[in-house]
Design a protein around this motif. Structure first.
Motif, PDB file in Angstrom:
ATOM      1  N   UNK A 190       0.821  -1.218   0.000  1.00 27.36           N
ATOM      2  CA  UNK A 190       0.000   0.000   0.000  1.00 27.36           C
ATOM      3  C   UNK A 190       0.854   1.267   0.000  1.00 27.36           C
ATOM      4  N   UNK A 191       2.128   1.149   0.404  1.00 30.17           N
ATOM      5  CA  UNK A 191       3.030   2.310   0.423  1.00 30.17           C
ATOM      6  C   UNK A 191       3.728   2.537  -0.922  1.00 30.17           C
ATOM      7  N   UNK A 192       3.604   1.581  -1.844  1.00 27.04           N
ATOM      8  CA  UNK A 192       4.244   1.726  -3.155  1.00 27.04           C
ATOM      9  C   UNK A 192       3.544   2.864  -3.899  1.00 27.04           C
ATOM     10  N   UNK A 193       4.322   3.899  -4.216  1.00 27.92           N
ATOM     11  CA  UNK A 193       3.762   5.124  -4.803  1.00 27.92           C
ATOM     12  C   UNK A 193       3.607   5.064  -6.314  1.00 27.92           C
ATOM     13  N   UNK A 194       4.150   4.041  -6.935  1.00 23.11           N
ATOM     14  CA  UNK A 194       4.068   3.847  -8.379  1.00 23.11           C
ATOM     15  C   UNK A 194       4.785   4.942  -9.169  1.00 23.11           C
ATOM     16  N   UNK A 195       5.782   5.584  -8.548  1.00 22.96           N
ATOM     17  CA  UNK A 195       6.587   6.566  -9.281  1.00 22.96           C
ATOM     18  C   UNK A 195       7.793   5.887  -9.946  1.00 22.96           C
ATOM     19  N   UNK A 196       7.945   4.588  -9.715  1.00 20.69           N
ATOM     20  CA  UNK A 196       8.955   3.782 -10.407  1.00 20.69           C
ATOM     21  C   UNK A 196       8.280   2.472 -10.781  1.00 20.69           C
ATOM     22  N   UNK A 197       8.996   1.653 -11.522  1.00 16.69           N
ATOM     23  CA  UNK A 197       8.431   0.350 -11.879  1.00 16.69           C
ATOM     24  C   UNK A 197       8.372  -0.528 -10.637  1.00 16.69           C
ATOM     25  N   UNK A 198       7.429  -1.460 -10.627  1.00 15.51           N
ATOM     26  CA  UNK A 198       7.261  -2.356  -9.491  1.00 15.51           C
ATOM     27  C   UNK A 198       8.519  -3.180  -9.252  1.00 15.51           C
ATOM     28  N   UNK A 199       9.111  -3.727 -10.336  1.00 18.02           N
ATOM     29  CA  UNK A 199      10.284  -4.585 -10.147  1.00 18.02           C
ATOM     30  C   UNK A 199      11.472  -3.798  -9.584  1.00 18.02           C
ATOM     31  N   UNK A 200      11.584  -2.531  -9.949  1.00 16.98           N
ATOM     32  CA  UNK A 200      12.656  -1.689  -9.402  1.00 16.98           C
ATOM     33  C   UNK A 200      12.470  -1.533  -7.900  1.00 16.98           C
ATOM     34  N   UNK A 258      21.859  -4.031 -14.643  1.00 18.88           N
ATOM     35  CA  UNK A 258      20.854  -2.976 -14.573  1.00 18.88           C
ATOM     36  C   UNK A 258      21.372  -1.717 -15.271  1.00 18.88           C
ATOM     37  N   UNK A 259      20.451  -0.929 -15.828  1.00 19.35           N
ATOM     38  CA  UNK A 259      20.816   0.349 -16.449  1.00 19.35           C
ATOM     39  C   UNK A 259      21.078   1.373 -15.341  1.00 19.35           C
ATOM     40  N   UNK A 260      21.712   2.480 -15.727  1.00 20.13           N
ATOM     41  CA  UNK A 260      21.956   3.546 -14.750  1.00 20.13           C
ATOM     42  C   UNK A 260      20.635   4.047 -14.167  1.00 20.13           C
ATOM     43  N   UNK A 261      19.618   4.158 -15.005  1.00 21.72           N
ATOM     44  CA  UNK A 261      18.310   4.633 -14.552  1.00 21.72           C
ATOM     45  C   UNK A 261      17.701   3.674 -13.530  1.00 21.72           C
ATOM     46  N   UNK A 283      28.490  -2.205  -7.986  1.00 21.22           N
ATOM     47  CA  UNK A 283      29.158  -3.085  -8.955  1.00 21.22           C
ATOM     48  C   UNK A 283      28.275  -4.293  -9.261  1.00 21.22           C
ATOM     49  N   UNK A 284      27.675  -4.875  -8.248  1.00 19.98           N
ATOM     50  CA  UNK A 284      26.795  -6.033  -8.463  1.00 19.98           C
ATOM     51  C   UNK A 284      25.605  -5.644  -9.332  1.00 19.98           C
ATOM     52  N   UNK A 285      24.971  -4.519  -9.010  1.00 24.20           N
ATOM     53  CA  UNK A 285      23.793  -4.118  -9.774  1.00 24.20           C
ATOM     54  C   UNK A 285      24.118  -3.818 -11.235  1.00 24.20           C
ATOM     55  N   UNK A 286      25.230  -3.148 -11.484  1.00 22.11           N
ATOM     56  CA  UNK A 286      25.567  -2.756 -12.861  1.00 22.11           C
ATOM     57  C   UNK A 286      26.314  -3.859 -13.626  1.00 22.11           C
TER      58      UNK A 286
END
Length: 190
Positions: free
Chosen positions: A63-73, A155-158, A147-150
């Protein structure tokens, strides 16, 4: 575009208590979330624990997810934070894996797959991989996660900017510093 609309519908239904919609959302990002957890924790059981804990947090706080980013992010951000929490809690804990498993007084031996590469190639790749993993462990948590994420998860920079809740410029500078530090560590090891 249609995928975004479908995701928004699933989120809306999940927020209103539809468990099958929540499950659909989670299934869409479960594998990548597990891979992130596994890269952080280097242990299947710990990765599964982190994933389970993350999904419980996601369910409780949907319920706190604001949907200003993608759900998976948003999910990946929670997984990263959960892994960091587990690493802090278990900082001094060492784990070992055994090729033997005893269950109900029955001993089983883990099957080891046959690699088609020559033994020296396998050894060389493993050594290189171990050096990099060892180097990653010597980075600060912030440097390790970027480093792990990129470089590991791709993952992209965004996307990283959304996951870590910082600007793209910050992502790029942190990544540059982390890569330079990792390079220094690897050169010191050789």
């Amino acid at each position: 575009m249609l995928e975004d609309q479908r995701e928004k519908q699933l989120i809306k239904k999940a927020k209103s208590g539809d468990e099958s919609s929540f499950e659909s959302l989670i299934l869409g990002c479960q594998n990548r979330a597990y891979n992130i957890a596994y890269r952080y924790l280097k242990n299947e059981e710990d990765a599964m624990d982190a994933l389970q804990e993350s999904f419980i947090k996601i369910f409780r706080h949907l319920h706190k997810f604001k949907e200003d980013s993608r759900f998976d992010t948003w999910v990946y951000r929670i997984v990263v934070n959960t892994c960091n929490d587990m690493l802090r809690k278990n900082n001094n804990r060492k784990t070992t894996d055994s090729i033997y498993k005893v269950e109900d007084d029955k001993e089983t031996i883990m099957e080891i797959p046959d690699n088609t590469s020559a033994p020296e190639e396998v050894y060389e790749k493993k050594e290189k991989s171990n050096e990099i993993l060892s180097g990653l462990d010597k980075l600060s948590i912030d440097q390790k996660e970027i480093v792990i994420l990129r470089d590991v998860q791709g993952f992209s920079y965004e996307e990283i900017s959304d996951i870590l809740d910082c600007s793209i410029g910050t992502v790029k500078s942190r990544l540059n510093r982390a890569r330079l530090r990792l390079r220094e560590i690897l050169l010191e090891q050789n």
